[in-house]
Motif scaffolding. Sequence first.
Motif, mmCIF file in Angstrom:
data_model
loop_
_atom_site.group_PDB
_atom_site.id
_atom_site.type_symbol
_atom_site.label_atom_id
_atom_site.label_comp_id
_atom_site.label_asym_id
_atom_site.label_seq_id
_atom_site.Cartn_x
_atom_site.Cartn_y
_atom_site.Cartn_z
ATOM 1 N N PRO A 21 0.823 -1.207 0.000
ATOM 2 C CA PRO A 21 0.000 0.000 0.000
ATOM 3 C C PRO A 21 0.863 1.267 0.000
ATOM 4 N N LEU A 22 0.413 2.261 -0.749
ATOM 5 C CA LEU A 22 1.135 3.523 -0.848
ATOM 6 C C LEU A 22 1.426 4.109 0.535
ATOM 7 N N LEU A 23 0.510 3.968 1.476
ATOM 8 C CA LEU A 23 0.721 4.466 2.835
ATOM 9 C C LEU A 23 2.051 3.983 3.392
ATOM 10 N N TRP A 24 2.334 2.692 3.267
ATOM 11 C CA TRP A 24 3.553 2.126 3.849
ATOM 12 C C TRP A 24 4.786 2.483 3.033
ATOM 13 N N VAL A 25 4.614 2.688 1.740
ATOM 14 C CA VAL A 25 5.735 3.179 0.923
ATOM 15 C C VAL A 25 6.122 4.572 1.405
ATOM 16 N N LEU A 26 5.119 5.429 1.573
ATOM 17 C CA LEU A 26 5.393 6.796 2.034
ATOM 18 C C LEU A 26 6.073 6.785 3.402
ATOM 19 N N ARG A 27 5.504 6.064 4.342
ATOM 20 C CA ARG A 27 5.998 6.084 5.708
ATOM 21 C C ARG A 27 7.300 5.292 5.892
ATOM 22 N N ASP A 28 7.303 4.042 5.454
ATOM 23 C CA ASP A 28 8.422 3.152 5.759
ATOM 24 C C ASP A 28 9.583 3.248 4.775
ATOM 25 N N HIS A 29 9.286 3.440 3.512
ATOM 26 C CA HIS A 29 10.346 3.487 2.507
ATOM 27 C C HIS A 29 10.886 4.897 2.295
ATOM 28 N N LEU A 30 10.019 5.918 2.421
ATOM 29 C CA LEU A 30 10.425 7.283 2.128
ATOM 30 C C LEU A 30 10.512 8.177 3.363
ATOM 31 N N GLY A 31 10.101 7.679 4.525
ATOM 32 C CA GLY A 31 10.195 8.449 5.761
ATOM 33 C C GLY A 31 9.251 9.634 5.832
ATOM 34 N N MET A 32 8.185 9.607 5.042
ATOM 35 C CA MET A 32 7.200 10.692 5.030
ATOM 36 C C MET A 32 6.071 10.321 5.992
ATOM 37 N N THR A 33 6.220 10.695 7.241
ATOM 38 C CA THR A 33 5.305 10.222 8.278
ATOM 39 C C THR A 33 4.095 11.130 8.507
ATOM 40 N N GLY A 34 3.913 12.138 7.671
ATOM 41 C CA GLY A 34 2.738 12.998 7.807
ATOM 42 C C GLY A 34 1.446 12.261 7.496
ATOM 43 N N THR A 35 1.491 11.335 6.560
ATOM 44 C CA THR A 35 0.320 10.523 6.230
ATOM 45 C C THR A 35 0.203 9.450 7.303
ATOM 46 N N LYS A 36 -0.959 9.372 7.934
ATOM 47 C CA LYS A 36 -1.132 8.520 9.115
ATOM 48 C C LYS A 36 -1.862 7.219 8.816
#
Length: 152
Positions: A21-36
């Motif tokens: 899921p894009l959510l986990w790509v953003l958070r875990d792979h790219l470090g973009m933790t604004g999306t919750k």
Amino acid sequence: MAVNLMINGKATEVDADPQTPLLWVLRDHLGMTGTKFGCGIAQCGACTVHIDGVATRSCQFPLEAAEGVKITTIEGLSADSSHPLQKLWVEFNVPQCGYCQTGMLMAAAALLDEIPNPTDADIDQYVSNICRCGTYTRVRAAIHKAADMMKA
């Protein structure tokens, strides 16, 4: 598998399972933790981002579908929290626990892009995010004021 993404106007490549899921790509792979993360089943809206300008729940949007689209996260709404909605969220004391805020802001921004002068019914339909604290009346007031400010 490497996937080329366009996030907040910047090209990036991610090597991850295409079904992630894009959510986990953003958070875990790219470090973009604004999306919750909220519910994981696209019901609460905490993970809302824009896909080609449309509010989309990223917890159910697979990485493979993200190639070739324009993705905007809360980090891309404004670099310095100067977006009218972000300012009005503070002015109207919308945030309480913070659970829904980034997703709510992203849904509200997409709404105003599509319907510059929304009614309460429009807001209820387009901003269907769950708010644990129940600040819906403040959310509506902030969106209405943002619509007025953005017209001027």
